[in-house]
Scaffold this motif. Sequence first.
Motif, short mmCIF file in Angstrom:
data_model
loop_
_atom_site.label_atom_id
_atom_site.label_comp_id
_atom_site.label_asym_id
_atom_site.label_seq_id
_atom_site.Cartn_x
_atom_site.Cartn_y
_atom_site.Cartn_z
N GLY A 141 0.82 -1.19 0.00
CA GLY A 141 0.00 0.00 0.00
C GLY A 141 0.86 1.25 0.00
O GLY A 141 2.08 1.19 0.16
N PRO A 142 0.24 2.42 -0.19
CA PRO A 142 1.01 3.68 -0.15
C PRO A 142 1.42 4.02 1.27
O PRO A 142 0.89 3.49 2.23
CB PRO A 142 0.01 4.70 -0.71
N GLY A 143 2.41 4.89 1.39
CA GLY A 143 2.83 5.35 2.70
C GLY A 143 4.22 4.88 3.06
O GLY A 143 5.06 4.61 2.20
N ILE A 144 4.47 4.73 4.37
CA ILE A 144 5.83 4.44 4.84
C ILE A 144 6.28 3.03 4.47
O ILE A 144 7.47 2.78 4.36
CB ILE A 144 5.97 4.66 6.35
N THR A 145 5.34 2.10 4.25
CA THR A 145 5.74 0.76 3.81
C THR A 145 6.41 0.84 2.45
O THR A 145 7.48 0.27 2.22
CB THR A 145 4.53 -0.18 3.76
N SER A 146 5.80 1.57 1.53
CA SER A 146 6.38 1.68 0.18
C SER A 146 7.71 2.43 0.21
O SER A 146 8.67 2.03 -0.47
CB SER A 146 5.40 2.37 -0.76
N SER A 147 7.81 3.50 0.99
CA SER A 147 9.06 4.25 1.03
C SER A 147 10.17 3.43 1.67
O SER A 147 11.33 3.51 1.26
CB SER A 147 8.86 5.58 1.79
N HIS A 148 9.82 2.60 2.67
CA HIS A 148 10.83 1.76 3.31
C HIS A 148 11.33 0.68 2.34
O HIS A 148 12.55 0.46 2.22
CB HIS A 148 10.25 1.10 4.57
N ILE A 149 10.41 0.02 1.66
CA ILE A 149 10.81 -1.03 0.72
C ILE A 149 11.65 -0.43 -0.40
O ILE A 149 12.67 -1.01 -0.82
CB ILE A 149 9.58 -1.76 0.16
N ARG A 150 11.27 0.74 -0.88
CA ARG A 150 12.05 1.41 -1.93
C ARG A 150 13.45 1.73 -1.42
O ARG A 150 14.44 1.59 -2.15
CB ARG A 150 11.33 2.68 -2.36
N LYS A 151 13.56 2.15 -0.18
CA LYS A 151 14.86 2.48 0.39
C LYS A 151 15.74 1.24 0.49
O LYS A 151 16.94 1.29 0.19
CB LYS A 151 14.67 3.12 1.77
N VAL A 152 15.15 0.11 0.89
CA VAL A 152 15.91 -1.13 1.05
C VAL A 152 16.31 -1.72 -0.30
O VAL A 152 17.46 -2.14 -0.51
CB VAL A 152 15.09 -2.16 1.86
N LEU A 153 15.39 -1.73 -1.25
CA LEU A 153 15.63 -2.39 -2.53
C LEU A 153 16.26 -1.48 -3.58
O LEU A 153 16.78 -1.95 -4.58
CB LEU A 153 14.33 -2.97 -3.08
N GLY A 154 16.15 -0.17 -3.38
CA GLY A 154 16.70 0.77 -4.36
C GLY A 154 15.64 1.23 -5.35
O GLY A 154 14.58 0.64 -5.49
N GLU A 155 15.95 2.30 -6.05
CA GLU A 155 15.00 2.92 -6.96
C GLU A 155 14.64 2.02 -8.14
O GLU A 155 13.60 2.18 -8.76
CB GLU A 155 15.55 4.26 -7.48
N SER A 156 15.49 1.06 -8.46
CA SER A 156 15.22 0.18 -9.59
C SER A 156 14.40 -1.06 -9.21
O SER A 156 14.19 -1.94 -10.03
CB SER A 156 16.54 -0.27 -10.23
N ALA A 157 13.95 -1.10 -7.97
CA ALA A 157 13.21 -2.27 -7.48
C ALA A 157 11.91 -2.47 -8.24
O ALA A 157 11.30 -1.51 -8.73
CB ALA A 157 12.90 -2.10 -6.00
N ASN A 158 11.48 -3.72 -8.35
CA ASN A 158 10.18 -4.04 -8.94
C ASN A 158 9.11 -3.85 -7.86
O ASN A 158 8.68 -4.80 -7.22
CB ASN A 158 10.17 -5.50 -9.44
N LEU A 159 8.71 -2.61 -7.66
CA LEU A 159 7.76 -2.29 -6.60
C LEU A 159 6.56 -1.56 -7.18
O LEU A 159 6.72 -0.55 -7.86
CB LEU A 159 8.43 -1.42 -5.53
N SER A 160 5.38 -2.08 -6.91
CA SER A 160 4.13 -1.45 -7.34
C SER A 160 3.29 -1.13 -6.11
O SER A 160 3.32 -1.87 -5.12
CB SER A 160 3.35 -2.38 -8.27
N ILE A 161 2.54 -0.04 -6.19
CA ILE A 161 1.72 0.40 -5.06
C ILE A 161 0.25 0.25 -5.40
O ILE A 161 -0.21 0.72 -6.44
CB ILE A 161 2.05 1.87 -4.71
N PHE A 162 -0.46 -0.44 -4.53
CA PHE A 162 -1.90 -0.65 -4.70
C PHE A 162 -2.62 -0.07 -3.49
O PHE A 162 -2.14 -0.17 -2.36
CB PHE A 162 -2.23 -2.14 -4.80
N ILE A 163 -3.80 0.51 -3.72
CA ILE A 163 -4.53 1.08 -2.59
C ILE A 163 -5.23 0.01 -1.77
O ILE A 163 -5.69 0.29 -0.67
CB ILE A 163 -5.54 2.15 -3.05
N HIS A 164 -5.29 -1.24 -2.29
CA HIS A 164 -5.88 -2.33 -1.54
C HIS A 164 -5.20 -3.65 -1.89
O HIS A 164 -4.76 -3.84 -3.03
CB HIS A 164 -7.38 -2.48 -1.84
#
Length: 542
Positions: free
Chosen positions: A492-515
């Motif tokens: 989901g959006p918020g600090i979870t997404s920013s934390h995962i992005r920080k750990v994995l880097g900007e090139s991470a395969n990360l998508s944000i869903f509202i649910h």
Amino acid sequence: MSRVLKIGSRKSALARLQTYLVLGALRKKFPDLIVELHFREASGDQDLQTPLWKMGTRGVFTQDLTQDLVDGKVDLVIHSWKDLDLEGHPGATVLGVLDRADQRDVLLWKKTSLSKHSPSELKIQTSSPRREYNLKKFLPKSLPSRYKDANLIFLPVRGNIQTRIRKWKESDSDGFVLAKAALDRLLSKNFLNSEELEYQEIRKFLMGSLAESVFQVLPLSLNPSAPAQGAVAAEVRSDDVWSKNIIETLSNSVVVSAVEEERKILRKYGGGCHQKIGVSILNRSYGRILYQKGLTDSGQTLEVEEQFFDFSARPAQSVGQCYPVPGEAIKQKRTPLSSQQGYVLTADGKKERTILPEELIHKDWLVTRGNAYPNLDPSLIHEGLVWTSGLKTWYQLAERDIWVHGSLDALGEEELPKEFLFNKPIDFVKCTHVGSTEIASGLERVLTYQTEPLEDHPDLSDKTHFFWMSASQFDKALALFPQIRDRFHSCGPGITSSHIRKVLGESANLSIFIHYESWLASLGLKEFKGTKIGNQTKKNST
């Protein structure tokens, strides 16, 4: 510039205030521009008895001003965009100006009504069929359980903001619903002429009324606003290139795009104040969100919640490659801490200090889940706000007879009010669990419960697609199975997404869903197609 720009608007305090906002922005861009202001009543201001939806014509707050424009009496008219006729007017062009204010509605509730327990009925004033229709579904779950079996009665009320609040205060009604944008703007001092005696008196009146009330900021996901609510429009003659060029400099393309889409959607159902339809579009860094709820004239129920974004992950090959599928999350034992055990960690994650209950009751609380609500002595009365991370937590607290003031609506901590709310300073702490402090947050945290897994962590080594409910869940899984780092992650959006992005880097395969359910629906698997939230199939579009 030798030509005088003649600007017209309604003469109500709020309409003039919006005109002053536009004038202030124009003066910053064109210091030498000469402007005349022309204020007048519209036909909708003269009849304060008939409910708006019963008035026979559209544009009851705008058509007289538009006629002045077409007749050449003024060069520009400033409107609340939501008041404008969906069909437009020959010879006139509508341009969106300025940033949009908060789109949400607010429920004001008399403090004297808080002492009612098991009342047979509750009266709420609003002249909007849209608000009435959606609130009949929402309020039975959002209001404290003391009102559980009460019959909700909605009563019409007309007039400007001050008049409607005064009528509500003098009546036996419990609640009153209004646009948060109107309240925010009238409480503000950040506009030209804000120190006029009238505006000083309005602010004093509103602050006094708020002191006698509690409130709920209504979530857009279940109470979407009138299309264009909170947005300001300027109407110019279509052939007046000079005026058009000047006012276009104040346009915000993101706001204009969202408002035009909202109005286009409502136009499909006919428009008009009688409609029981709310439409709201939010633009966020992770995509665009559309909320649409109500009942059409033909009896069609609308319950739409769509997220539009660029989704790059390849589809999963099988259910076995996805984690967690429904029912697969690790079962946890959650144990509440007493107020003596609770402590605050500062936002930098390094300093700890004990916080006493006597201090905690003066803070505003962001409650992350139902059992995160502080376990205080019943003799202590919490004086701050209660905000929840999502609606599930809101409903859980309401069942415990707790008044909730608002919610992040599952959109992350960025949605939390900043610094002031209704001119009052706010001081939020985050009520959460032991072990959450390793995740960066802009809030101090009160640790109100601890978790203990009741089963071993499943093997994730062969999984390819993940949805993380929390940053701490992600950290634990990554520590156990480092090979999943370069696979497809979602949250989901918020600090979870920013934390995962920080750990994995900007090139991470990360998508944000509202649910979580929308992630399931995106996987491309037959087992998850048609996954629903409420009555609406989730859709993910680019």
